[in-house]
Each structure stands twice: as C-alpha cells, then as structure tokens.
Design an enzyme around this catalytic site. Sequence first.
Site, mmCIF file in Angstrom:
data_model
loop_
_atom_site.group_PDB
_atom_site.id
_atom_site.type_symbol
_atom_site.label_atom_id
_atom_site.label_comp_id
_atom_site.label_asym_id
_atom_site.label_seq_id
_atom_site.Cartn_x
_atom_site.Cartn_y
_atom_site.Cartn_z
ATOM 1 N N ASN A 1 0.841 -1.209 0.000
ATOM 2 C CA ASN A 1 0.000 0.000 0.000
ATOM 3 C C ASN A 1 0.875 1.258 0.000
ATOM 4 O OD1 ASN A 1 -1.637 2.158 0.879
ATOM 5 N ND2 ASN A 1 -3.061 0.760 1.888
ATOM 6 N N LYS B 1 0.029 4.114 2.535
ATOM 7 C CA LYS B 1 0.579 3.866 3.872
ATOM 8 C C LYS B 1 2.045 4.259 3.908
ATOM 9 C CE LYS B 1 -1.451 -0.383 5.734
ATOM 10 N NZ LYS B 1 -1.079 -1.755 6.128
ATOM 11 N N ASP C 1 -0.252 -3.690 10.211
ATOM 12 C CA ASP C 1 -1.587 -4.178 9.910
ATOM 13 C C ASP C 1 -2.571 -3.255 10.608
ATOM 14 O OD1 ASP C 1 -2.937 -6.303 8.433
ATOM 15 O OD2 ASP C 1 -3.918 -6.658 10.351
ATOM 16 N N ALA C 2 -3.591 -2.854 9.881
ATOM 17 C CA ALA C 2 -4.541 -1.893 10.448
ATOM 18 C C ALA C 2 -5.957 -2.351 10.176
ATOM 19 C CB ALA C 2 -4.319 -0.514 9.832
ATOM 20 N N LYS D 1 -3.455 14.387 8.702
ATOM 21 C CA LYS D 1 -3.829 13.020 9.087
ATOM 22 C C LYS D 1 -2.750 12.445 10.012
ATOM 23 C CE LYS D 1 -4.970 8.385 7.419
ATOM 24 N NZ LYS D 1 -5.000 7.415 6.333
ATOM 25 N N HIS E 1 -4.050 6.603 13.714
ATOM 26 C CA HIS E 1 -3.592 5.350 14.317
ATOM 27 C C HIS E 1 -2.192 4.994 13.821
ATOM 28 C CE1 HIS E 1 -5.476 4.865 10.465
ATOM 29 N NE2 HIS E 1 -5.235 3.581 10.374
ATOM 30 N N GLY F 1 -8.636 3.860 1.302
ATOM 31 C CA GLY F 1 -9.515 2.980 2.082
ATOM 32 C C GLY F 1 -10.752 3.702 2.605
HETATM 33 P P1 ITT Z 1 -0.626 -4.006 3.456
HETATM 34 O O1 ITT Z 1 -0.043 -4.476 2.161
HETATM 35 O O2 ITT Z 1 0.311 -3.150 4.239
HETATM 36 O O3 ITT Z 1 -1.255 -5.108 4.300
HETATM 37 P P2 ITT Z 1 -3.405 -3.121 3.123
HETATM 38 O O4 ITT Z 1 -3.956 -2.016 2.266
HETATM 39 O O5 ITT Z 1 -3.869 -4.518 2.846
HETATM 40 O O6 ITT Z 1 -1.806 -2.990 3.031
HETATM 41 P P3 ITT Z 1 -4.210 -3.365 5.941
HETATM 42 O O7 ITT Z 1 -4.421 -4.823 5.771
HETATM 43 O O8 ITT Z 1 -3.328 -2.914 7.064
HETATM 44 O O9 ITT Z 1 -3.655 -2.688 4.603
HETATM 45 O O10 ITT Z 1 -5.533 -2.550 6.138
HETATM 46 C C1 ITT Z 1 -6.784 -3.118 5.906
HETATM 47 C C2 ITT Z 1 -7.740 -2.137 5.332
HETATM 48 O O11 ITT Z 1 -8.125 -1.219 6.356
HETATM 49 C C3 ITT Z 1 -7.205 -1.283 4.194
HETATM 50 O O12 ITT Z 1 -7.377 -1.934 2.964
HETATM 51 C C4 ITT Z 1 -8.103 -0.054 4.300
HETATM 52 O O13 ITT Z 1 -9.306 -0.276 3.624
HETATM 53 C C5 ITT Z 1 -8.371 0.036 5.790
HETATM 54 N N1 ITT Z 1 -7.440 1.008 6.382
HETATM 55 C C6 ITT Z 1 -6.327 0.759 7.113
HETATM 56 N N2 ITT Z 1 -5.722 1.904 7.477
HETATM 57 C C7 ITT Z 1 -6.467 2.898 6.937
HETATM 58 C C8 ITT Z 1 -6.376 4.293 6.915
HETATM 59 O O14 ITT Z 1 -5.358 4.945 7.486
HETATM 60 N N3 ITT Z 1 -7.310 4.974 6.279
HETATM 61 C C9 ITT Z 1 -8.343 4.352 5.680
HETATM 62 N N4 ITT Z 1 -8.501 3.050 5.618
HETATM 63 C C10 ITT Z 1 -7.572 2.314 6.250
#
Ligand code: ITT
Length: 200
Positions: free
Chosen positions: A18, A21, A74-75, A175, A180, A153
């Site tokens: 991502n 991120k 991971d979020a 932001k 978080h 996201g």
């Molecule tokens: P990784 O390759 O780092 O895993 P990812 O996009 O799959 O990237 P995550 O699994 O950590 O990221 O996050 C899961 C989802 O949560 C992500 O696809 C977003 O839809 C949402 N999310 C996480 N952090 C966010 C943020 O700061 N703002 C908006 N949505 C977020």
Amino acid sequence: MNRHRVHELPTIHFVTGNKAKFREATRIAKEFGLRLSFEDLELDEPQSDSIEYVARTTALLAFQIIKQPLFVEDAGLFIDSLHGFPGVYSSYVYSSIGVPGLLKLMSGISDRRAMFKSCVALCSSSTLSGPKLFIGEVEGSISKLAKGEGGFGFDPVFVPSGISRTFAQLSIMEKNRLSHRSRAVRALCSFVLKNRRIVE
Ligand code: ITT
C-alpha cells in the site's frame, strides 16, 4: 548539514503493498531522521482475529526473505455498533463492498462510533524473541456520507474525534497528527532511535 546526517542513519524496509501507507509513514520517519524503503513482497497474510497476530506473523515471513531490519503494519477499522466489524477483515470488506457498502451497512444506525487501530511489527536479527510491536489507535465516527479526495480505504467516511472533517479531507500532514498509523509509527521511530543496534 541535515542531508549529511540523514545519510548516516539506517534505512528500514517497510513491507507493504500500500503506497499510501508508505507515504504517510515516510513523512513521520523523516521527522526522526530515518529513511524507509518500500518493499512489496506479496506475502500471504495469515487469517486471525487479531491485527497483532497478523502483523507479527507477516513480519516473520518477510524477514525470512529480506533478512534485514524491516517492519510491517496491519490496520483495521473497528465499528462499535457492528461489534468491531470489519476489524481484521477491513481489507476484504474494502475490496468487496467498499465505502458505499459500509455506508449501507450503517444506514439507520445512530451509534456511529468507530476506531482505527494499527499494529506495527519490527523485525531484525536482534529481535530474536519475536517482532517488537507498536500500537496506535484513533477514535472517531463513521460519517453519513463519503467526503474528501485524499487518503485511501475508509478515509472518506472516518471522522476523527475533535474535528469535523473526514480523514480524506485532511492533508497527509494533518492526518499524521491524529492517525492510528502515525501513533504506531512514531512509537516505532522513537524506539529505533533509542535502540539503534536493533536496525544496524
Ligand atoms: P498491506 O499491504 O500493508 O497489508 P493493506 O492495504 O492490505 O496494506 P491493511 O491490511 O493494514 O492494509 O488494512 C486493511 C484495510 O483497512 C485497508 O485496505 C483499508 O481499507 C483500511 N485502512 C487501514 N488503514 C487505513 C487508513 O489509514 N485509512 C483508511 N482506511 C484504512
């Protein structure tokens, strides 16, 4: 002078697919004089009901490949009235029903409280007892309409407590004052500066 100093500091690999991120984390790392490199390894994320477990396991998998200091993050978005859903399933929910689907799920629900939670897992040859974890959270609510063009996201529907705009209506800098991820990444950077050997 600053540029010279920055080059002496270690580079840490941020393993993520991502780019948004990565942009957020890079800004924060820069404040600490740390450099990050973008590593998209396409690892299979483990299934679990805990973002800590997902971050820890993914960091270990990535370290077997990169063998250099790295972190993963991971979020997830945890919505009170949905008992924490989508939580660890945020990625799947975003790519399947997306923001419009989430708003539909929330239609008619008056309790809109929600939280974003981030877990960063740092792994290097010095973290032998397991990756070091850093957690960041931000409370807020889910708006009734999607607003803003920035971020990624669920940013267009997340309104952090204390302000009346969604994350998507904020600049990266704004932001990063609240999010978080910024809290978890700041904790990581402070730790790294105090324990440089871990990333050398
Ligand atoms: P990784 O390759 O780092 O895993 P990812 O996009 O799959 O990237 P995550 O699994 O950590 O990221 O996050 C899961 C989802 O949560 C992500 O696809 C977003 O839809 C949402 N999310 C996480 N952090 C966010 C943020 O700061 N703002 C908006 N949505 C977020």
